[in-house]
Motif scaffolding. Structure first.
Motif, mmCIF file in Angstrom:
data_model
loop_
_atom_site.group_PDB
_atom_site.id
_atom_site.type_symbol
_atom_site.label_atom_id
_atom_site.label_comp_id
_atom_site.label_asym_id
_atom_site.label_seq_id
_atom_site.Cartn_x
_atom_site.Cartn_y
_atom_site.Cartn_z
ATOM 1 N N ARG A 235 28.005 -50.035 -9.058
ATOM 2 C CA ARG A 235 28.644 -50.574 -7.958
ATOM 3 C C ARG A 235 28.903 -52.009 -8.131
ATOM 4 O O ARG A 235 27.867 -52.735 -7.962
ATOM 5 N N VAL A 236 30.028 -52.713 -8.295
ATOM 6 C CA VAL A 236 30.422 -53.882 -8.026
ATOM 7 C C VAL A 236 31.336 -54.160 -7.243
ATOM 8 O O VAL A 236 32.349 -53.854 -7.045
ATOM 9 N N ASN A 237 30.758 -54.805 -5.967
ATOM 10 C CA ASN A 237 31.634 -54.816 -4.822
ATOM 11 C C ASN A 237 31.986 -53.708 -4.228
ATOM 12 O O ASN A 237 31.258 -52.805 -4.010
ATOM 13 N N SER A 238 33.447 -53.456 -4.121
ATOM 14 C CA SER A 238 33.846 -52.280 -3.693
ATOM 15 C C SER A 238 34.101 -51.239 -4.796
ATOM 16 O O SER A 238 34.905 -50.050 -4.390
ATOM 17 N N GLN A 239 34.150 -51.452 -6.157
ATOM 18 C CA GLN A 239 34.473 -50.614 -7.361
ATOM 19 C C GLN A 239 33.182 -50.074 -8.042
ATOM 20 O O GLN A 239 32.100 -50.859 -7.797
ATOM 21 N N VAL A 240 33.450 -49.283 -8.569
ATOM 22 C CA VAL A 240 32.193 -48.256 -9.422
ATOM 23 C C VAL A 240 32.769 -48.448 -11.022
ATOM 24 O O VAL A 240 33.954 -48.232 -11.178
ATOM 25 N N VAL A 241 31.871 -48.936 -11.916
ATOM 26 C CA VAL A 241 31.849 -48.764 -13.303
ATOM 27 C C VAL A 241 31.032 -47.581 -13.634
ATOM 28 O O VAL A 241 29.760 -47.608 -13.262
ATOM 29 N N SER A 242 31.358 -46.772 -14.493
ATOM 30 C CA SER A 242 30.759 -45.593 -14.881
ATOM 31 C C SER A 242 30.710 -45.446 -16.568
ATOM 32 O O SER A 242 31.540 -46.178 -17.165
ATOM 33 N N GLY B 153 37.524 -52.953 -21.270
ATOM 34 C CA GLY B 153 38.570 -53.655 -20.495
ATOM 35 C C GLY B 153 38.351 -53.473 -18.967
ATOM 36 O O GLY B 153 38.183 -54.403 -18.013
ATOM 37 N N ARG B 154 38.044 -52.158 -18.516
ATOM 38 C CA ARG B 154 37.878 -52.111 -17.114
ATOM 39 C C ARG B 154 36.613 -52.556 -16.521
ATOM 40 O O ARG B 154 36.477 -52.925 -15.501
ATOM 41 N N LEU B 155 35.513 -52.355 -17.698
ATOM 42 C CA LEU B 155 34.319 -53.074 -17.142
ATOM 43 C C LEU B 155 34.498 -54.544 -16.863
ATOM 44 O O LEU B 155 34.062 -55.219 -15.849
ATOM 45 N N ARG B 156 35.160 -55.405 -17.851
ATOM 46 C CA ARG B 156 35.333 -56.615 -17.657
ATOM 47 C C ARG B 156 36.388 -57.024 -16.380
ATOM 48 O O ARG B 156 36.128 -58.220 -15.855
ATOM 49 N N GLN B 157 37.325 -56.248 -16.318
ATOM 50 C CA GLN B 157 38.087 -56.157 -15.062
ATOM 51 C C GLN B 157 37.312 -56.137 -13.500
ATOM 52 O O GLN B 157 37.615 -56.884 -13.052
ATOM 53 N N VAL B 158 36.447 -55.253 -13.635
ATOM 54 C CA VAL B 158 35.716 -54.956 -12.307
ATOM 55 C C VAL B 158 34.529 -56.129 -12.315
ATOM 56 O O VAL B 158 34.184 -56.667 -11.345
ATOM 57 N N ALA B 159 33.701 -56.344 -13.376
ATOM 58 C CA ALA B 159 32.574 -57.019 -13.162
ATOM 59 C C ALA B 159 32.594 -58.568 -13.737
ATOM 60 O O ALA B 159 31.684 -59.352 -13.387
ATOM 61 N N GLY B 160 33.702 -58.897 -14.413
ATOM 62 C CA GLY B 160 34.105 -60.090 -14.870
ATOM 63 C C GLY B 160 33.244 -60.481 -16.070
ATOM 64 O O GLY B 160 33.023 -59.367 -16.854
ATOM 65 N N LYS B 161 32.919 -61.705 -16.554
ATOM 66 C CA LYS B 161 32.634 -62.172 -17.524
ATOM 67 C C LYS B 161 31.028 -61.994 -17.742
ATOM 68 O O LYS B 161 30.437 -62.365 -16.767
ATOM 69 N N PRO B 162 30.562 -61.269 -18.979
ATOM 70 C CA PRO B 162 29.041 -61.163 -18.667
ATOM 71 C C PRO B 162 28.228 -62.614 -18.834
ATOM 72 O O PRO B 162 28.781 -63.264 -19.424
ATOM 73 N N ASP B 163 27.033 -62.564 -18.302
ATOM 74 C CA ASP B 163 26.146 -63.421 -18.424
ATOM 75 C C ASP B 163 25.516 -63.835 -19.937
ATOM 76 O O ASP B 163 25.383 -64.817 -20.216
ATOM 77 N N ARG B 164 25.595 -62.552 -20.445
ATOM 78 C CA ARG B 164 24.876 -62.783 -21.763
ATOM 79 C C ARG B 164 25.708 -61.372 -22.582
ATOM 80 O O ARG B 164 25.638 -60.492 -22.112
ATOM 81 N N GLU B 165 25.946 -61.523 -24.077
ATOM 82 C CA GLU B 165 26.247 -60.441 -24.807
ATOM 83 C C GLU B 165 25.720 -60.581 -25.952
ATOM 84 O O GLU B 165 25.589 -61.626 -26.761
ATOM 85 N N THR B 166 25.170 -59.415 -26.273
ATOM 86 C CA THR B 166 24.189 -59.124 -27.477
ATOM 87 C C THR B 166 24.697 -58.145 -28.430
ATOM 88 O O THR B 166 25.021 -57.076 -28.058
ATOM 89 N N PRO B 167 25.225 -58.557 -29.748
ATOM 90 C CA PRO B 167 25.331 -57.586 -30.671
ATOM 91 C C PRO B 167 24.219 -56.620 -30.923
ATOM 92 O O PRO B 167 23.069 -56.841 -30.911
ATOM 93 N N MET B 168 24.742 -55.225 -30.927
ATOM 94 C CA MET B 168 23.589 -54.279 -31.398
ATOM 95 C C MET B 168 24.134 -53.789 -32.840
ATOM 96 O O MET B 168 25.317 -53.340 -33.034
#
Length: 90
Positions: free
Chosen positions: A24-31, A37-52
């Motif tokens: 849950r991010v504020n009033s929305q949910v990421v599943s 795209g939806r993740l970034r729309q709801v949660a914004g820019k990540p603080d860290r991005e690591t390739p797997m």
């Protein structure tokens, strides 16, 4: 009696198959299954991005980390879809 026990056992084993990770991010949910795209729309820019990497060294996906409200949330994205969400208390 055996039918009841077998039924309860099958029901207990079926429950985890329907469970999914959510965040849950504020009033929305990421599943899991949501697009990146939806993740970034709801949660914004990540603080860290690591390739797997795959076992052969190729790019498998990304682990995106968000630090919000004293928690660290790691979101794994493979093929443009959220595959796992892990919340850690800082």
């Amino acid at each position: 009696m055996k039918r009841i026990i077998v039924g309860l056992l099958l029901a207990a084993l079926a429950v985890p198959a329907f469970a999914s990770d959510t965040w849950r991010v504020n009033s929305q949910v990421v599943s899991t299954g949501d697009s990146e795209g939806r993740l970034r729309q709801v949660a914004g820019k990540p603080d860290r991005e690591t390739p797997m990497e795959t076992s052969r060294g190729g790019l498998q996906g990304y682990r995106l980390e968000y630090f919000k409200d004293g928690k660290s949330v790691q979101v794994e994205v493979v093929n443009g879809r959220v595959t796992a969400i892990t919340q850690l208390d800082s």
